[in-house]
Design a protein around this motif. Sequence first.
Motif, short mmCIF file in Angstrom:
data_model
loop_
_atom_site.label_atom_id
_atom_site.label_comp_id
_atom_site.label_asym_id
_atom_site.label_seq_id
_atom_site.Cartn_x
_atom_site.Cartn_y
_atom_site.Cartn_z
N ALA A 150 29.53 19.04 32.40
CA ALA A 150 29.55 17.86 31.54
C ALA A 150 28.12 17.39 31.24
O ALA A 150 27.83 16.89 30.16
N GLU A 151 27.24 17.54 32.25
CA GLU A 151 25.84 17.18 32.06
C GLU A 151 25.24 17.82 30.81
O GLU A 151 24.47 17.20 30.09
N LYS A 154 26.35 16.23 27.53
CA LYS A 154 26.23 14.80 27.26
C LYS A 154 25.31 14.45 26.08
O LYS A 154 25.62 13.56 25.30
N ILE A 192 19.95 8.94 28.47
CA ILE A 192 20.79 10.01 28.98
C ILE A 192 21.02 9.98 30.49
O ILE A 192 22.00 10.48 30.99
N ARG B 143 32.46 11.79 33.21
CA ARG B 143 33.01 11.70 31.86
C ARG B 143 32.83 10.30 31.29
O ARG B 143 32.34 10.13 30.17
N ILE B 146 29.22 9.42 30.52
CA ILE B 146 28.76 10.02 29.27
C ILE B 146 29.30 9.24 28.07
O ILE B 146 28.58 8.98 27.11
N ASP B 147 30.57 8.84 28.16
CA ASP B 147 31.14 8.00 27.09
C ASP B 147 30.28 6.75 26.90
O ASP B 147 29.97 6.33 25.78
N TRP B 183 36.98 14.43 25.02
CA TRP B 183 37.38 15.11 26.26
C TRP B 183 38.82 15.58 26.22
O TRP B 183 39.22 16.36 27.08
#
Lengths: 405, 403
Positions: A150-151, A154, A192, B143, B146-147, B183
């Motif tokens: 997921a990193e 992003k 980030i 998750r 990041i959102d 996602w």
Amino acid sequence: MTDKTLVIALKDLSIRTRDRRSAVILLAMPMALIFILGLVFTPLWSGTAEIQRIPIVVVDQDRGEIARLFIEQILATGEIGRLLRIDRAGEASAARTLVMRGRRVAGLIIPEGFSQAVMTGRPTRLTLYTDPAQSIRAGIVQSIVTRFAAEIAKRQIAVTVAAETLIVERVMTPDQVAAAIPDWLRDVEEFIDHQAVAIAEERGAGPRFAPAINYYAIAMGVMYILFGVSIASQGILVERREGTLARLRTTPTTAGDIIGGKLLATFLTGFTQLSLLVVFTRAFYGVRWGSPLLLAVMISATALAAAGLGTLIAALARSPESAEALAPAVILPMSFLGGSMWPIYAMPPWLDTASRLSFNRWALDGFLAIMDGATTAAAIAQPVAILLGMGVVCLAIGTWRLRFQ
Amino acid sequence: MSAVHKAAAIALLSLAITIRDRGALLWRLVMPLVMTVLVGSAFGGAAGAARLPVAVGDDDDSSYSRLFVDRLRTERAIQLVETTVTDAQARLDRRRVAAAVLIPKGFASRINMGKDTDVSVRFDPRRGPQTLVTEIVRETAMRLSIDSIAGEFAAALAVRQSADPSMAPGLRRRAIERADGHWSPTPPITVTAEPVTAFAADRRRLPTGMEQSSPGFAVMFVMMAAVFSAAALVVERQNGTLARLLTTPTSRAAILGGKIAGVYLQGLVQMAILVGVGQAVLDVNWGQSPVGLALLVGAYLLAATGLGIMLAAVVRTEAQAATLVPVVTIIPAMLGGTFWPIEVAPSYMRALAYAVPQGWAMTGFVNIITRGFGWQGVLPQAAALAGFGAAFFLAGIWLFRFE
């Protein structure tokens, strides 16, 4: 209790303490098992087992920029480096073989076109070969890889979402957005690393985590006291067969004196055995057992219940040999149910309920409470009461069924 | 009668005696099966591991908080209780669960407002941190983080563009929702676990607790019974019946050979029944490679019988034998991973498993049952077991005395 009872008990006890065989079975064996179980489970329970890095193999079929970044920057970072030990393989088939043979817990395959997909925002996948014979650790690897994958996504998500949102909300026109994206890819860096949802890993209320060796010092002690008293009560059967019990009855000694003496000896055997295990595990393994006073009460109640059970087994068996075969057949499954082999608090609910029928469960509950720092009698009242009840019932049935000839 | 015939007669006699012995029935078959079923069904989750009881307290009950609940629910190794924060905490305090995941009220609205928030993973102090639970929660938290980054970024850009800070809250919330849409149904990067086995596609299945406990207790109890019954030679030597047999026209080799073959045969029958019940009743995939199974069982029994003969050669009295049998069988059984899957043990203990026959036997059986290997895949294990057997036998026969 008469003097005769005491004499019989002390005589039995002195014979038993001189028996080297018993010393091995009843003291050395549990000490060895406590040691092994402690070695195996202490790292697991304290959560350090996973910190022994899990070996995985990575295959880069993509050879693109993002894949390189993922392997060299993300997978090699400190946090993940503590969890995983990573090496590379050239071909997926080589990784597959390593995993299938169980030499690696998992094999991560980064497919061709991966970098391209991530950069253009197309969904893509990573394949993780896992060894079904090591599925616990494979599950951990999957979670870690998912999180760090997921990193990589992003930046791409942040920029895409910003673009979509600003266009839909009519803040910017599609043309303006298209022109701005190269700048945004730089601007996004400032945002980030923010972690909006943090994980607080906390210790629950209650006493500190005890190393597995403490648990198994209790668990094995409780299991082996059962073996101890069952060997002790088999002595009655040997005497019956050899006729010494019957001969004793020709002397002016009552049946009550004899039975009382034998039971007392059995009880004292268990009491001595468990006390020695407490002392030895304290001395050699540094196990802290807690309040000596409560411990004495708990050891007495446990020894009494165990003596009852031993007597019951002896009374139900026809010969010393059948008692010897019957005892483990009762003791082992009951010990499993009662938490002597695998911790009660790791058991599924039905087993937790079933364990309440076992001797081991209540003995464990009591000793654990003391080890956890209990100082009042109230903390062990329930286990002690139940153990005494079990002991009295077993003793009653046992002595009723026991025959002298 | 030739020496071979005499040896065979001695072997068959001992087998016949064992079959009629109720104590032997209890020890050789009833006990291992009871333990297999108890342990196997208790730890039915991932490959014999305990399914971890975990409570998730979700006071927020929002689409974001439910992400954690849904993700935890899909994990096979976890037995999930869905409840409130207070109840989850209470269950943890009462040691009903190993860990509690707590999501406070207002969780989703804090995220939407761009504020930091946290999810607690509390663990039972007696059991220690639960890595699997923490990792799963981290995965979902990543998750949402990041959102939130996407929302924050979009809001910042919008404010910069329009110079109107009042539009930020609404825009941020909508951007976060939009980001979360990325996602599902498919996340940007899916990690698919693919168990690798030698099974044909249609025979692949999820491992069960019995796949560990069925070979585990067979390995342990077969060894125990073989060593115990070989150690019975000590009784015969003590009683003088061994010496008496020598006065008959029967050679030492025929007697010892017959006794050894008897122990071996008993073990073979025992193992065959345990495997048969495992396959037919407990649905354990023993039959994947009959040749591989035969090689392993044959070699393992060599090691077991050999150890028994060695013990019978070394000890002098029945009492010594009875004391040593549990020591030389239960301790190596634990080291060899018969009680628990060897993967849970730390690396130094996993290395020790190779020092005992049980460790090799377990690897071999797991290779057949769980990894689906053919006979070639268990040759190293069978060879190692035969090696143990040869070493034990050489030592045992060399040291053995009839009187």
